[in-house]
Motif scaffolding. Structure first.
Motif, mmCIF file in Angstrom:
data_model
loop_
_atom_site.group_PDB
_atom_site.id
_atom_site.type_symbol
_atom_site.label_atom_id
_atom_site.label_comp_id
_atom_site.label_asym_id
_atom_site.label_seq_id
_atom_site.Cartn_x
_atom_site.Cartn_y
_atom_site.Cartn_z
ATOM 1 N N SER A 1 -0.725 14.894 1.576
ATOM 2 C CA SER A 1 -1.708 13.802 1.585
ATOM 3 C C SER A 1 -1.020 12.455 1.749
ATOM 4 O O SER A 1 -1.547 11.552 2.387
ATOM 5 C CB SER A 1 -2.548 13.841 0.318
ATOM 6 N N TYR A 2 0.180 12.300 1.170
ATOM 7 C CA TYR A 2 0.934 11.066 1.349
ATOM 8 C C TYR A 2 1.315 10.872 2.813
ATOM 9 O O TYR A 2 1.155 9.793 3.366
ATOM 10 C CB TYR A 2 2.181 11.074 0.479
ATOM 11 N N VAL A 3 1.794 11.920 3.433
ATOM 12 C CA VAL A 3 2.215 11.827 4.844
ATOM 13 C C VAL A 3 1.007 11.511 5.739
ATOM 14 O O VAL A 3 1.105 10.651 6.630
ATOM 15 C CB VAL A 3 2.911 13.129 5.291
ATOM 16 N N LEU A 4 -0.121 12.160 5.492
ATOM 17 C CA LEU A 4 -1.302 11.882 6.292
ATOM 18 C C LEU A 4 -1.808 10.446 6.082
ATOM 19 O O LEU A 4 -2.226 9.787 7.033
ATOM 20 C CB LEU A 4 -2.397 12.887 5.967
ATOM 21 N N SER A 5 -1.755 9.974 4.854
ATOM 22 C CA SER A 5 -2.161 8.597 4.584
ATOM 23 C C SER A 5 -1.219 7.608 5.255
ATOM 24 O O SER A 5 -1.642 6.581 5.792
ATOM 25 C CB SER A 5 -2.181 8.333 3.086
ATOM 26 N N PHE A 6 0.070 7.908 5.235
ATOM 27 C CA PHE A 6 1.053 7.038 5.888
ATOM 28 C C PHE A 6 0.793 6.979 7.388
ATOM 29 O O PHE A 6 0.839 5.898 7.994
ATOM 30 C CB PHE A 6 2.458 7.569 5.607
ATOM 31 N N ILE A 7 0.494 8.106 7.997
ATOM 32 C CA ILE A 7 0.224 8.136 9.428
ATOM 33 C C ILE A 7 -1.057 7.374 9.738
ATOM 34 O O ILE A 7 -1.134 6.642 10.728
ATOM 35 C CB ILE A 7 0.139 9.599 9.928
ATOM 36 N N TYR A 8 -2.064 7.520 8.882
ATOM 37 C CA TYR A 8 -3.340 6.849 9.109
ATOM 38 C C TYR A 8 -3.196 5.335 9.015
ATOM 39 O O TYR A 8 -3.760 4.589 9.805
ATOM 40 C CB TYR A 8 -4.374 7.336 8.107
ATOM 41 N N ILE A 9 -2.434 4.887 8.026
ATOM 42 C CA ILE A 9 -2.233 3.437 7.838
ATOM 43 C C ILE A 9 -1.363 2.910 8.956
ATOM 44 O O ILE A 9 -1.591 1.913 9.549
ATOM 45 C CB ILE A 9 -1.608 3.136 6.476
ATOM 46 N N ILE B 1 0.832 -1.206 0.000
ATOM 47 C CA ILE B 1 0.000 0.000 0.000
ATOM 48 C C ILE B 1 0.862 1.248 0.000
ATOM 49 O O ILE B 1 0.611 2.201 -0.756
ATOM 50 C CB ILE B 1 -0.951 -0.010 1.211
ATOM 51 N N ILE B 2 1.909 1.283 0.807
ATOM 52 C CA ILE B 2 2.786 2.455 0.865
ATOM 53 C C ILE B 2 3.521 2.630 -0.450
ATOM 54 O O ILE B 2 3.703 3.761 -0.931
ATOM 55 C CB ILE B 2 3.754 2.328 2.061
ATOM 56 N N THR B 3 3.935 1.542 -1.079
ATOM 57 C CA THR B 3 4.607 1.630 -2.379
ATOM 58 C C THR B 3 3.678 2.213 -3.435
ATOM 59 O O THR B 3 4.085 3.074 -4.235
ATOM 60 C CB THR B 3 5.102 0.249 -2.823
ATOM 61 N N ILE B 4 2.437 1.786 -3.451
ATOM 62 C CA ILE B 4 1.485 2.319 -4.423
ATOM 63 C C ILE B 4 1.229 3.797 -4.176
ATOM 64 O O ILE B 4 1.101 4.586 -5.115
ATOM 65 C CB ILE B 4 0.176 1.497 -4.385
ATOM 66 N N MET B 5 1.188 4.196 -2.906
ATOM 67 C CA MET B 5 0.981 5.615 -2.603
ATOM 68 C C MET B 5 2.149 6.455 -3.097
ATOM 69 O O MET B 5 1.964 7.558 -3.607
ATOM 70 C CB MET B 5 0.791 5.813 -1.098
ATOM 71 N N VAL B 6 3.364 5.972 -2.970
ATOM 72 C CA VAL B 6 4.542 6.726 -3.392
ATOM 73 C C VAL B 6 4.569 6.890 -4.909
ATOM 74 O O VAL B 6 5.037 7.901 -5.422
ATOM 75 C CB VAL B 6 5.831 6.043 -2.886
#
Length: 54
Positions: free
Chosen positions: A46-54, A17-22
């Motif tokens: 938005s990437y940083v917030l998604s990373f924190i949420y996951i 999931i993190i790879t796809i976000m990057v």
């Protein structure tokens, strides 16, 4: 299911999931100045917030 197997599976899923976000963060090709990076700031936040949420 063994706890270690479940932990390894969830680690793998999170890594994918993190790879796809990057991959959504694009490199600015039209300009190599600092202002071009400022335009990418909403995507990065938005990437940083998604990373924190996951």
């Amino acid at each position: 299911m063994n706890k270690n197997r479940l932990e390894a599976f969830s680690d793998g899923v999170l890594a994918i999931i993190i790879t796809i976000m990057v991959l959504e963060i694009k490199v600015p090709h039209h300009n190599s100045s600092f202002t071009a990076l400022i335009l990418l700031l909403p995507v990065f936040v938005s990437y940083v917030l998604s990373f924190i949420y996951i």
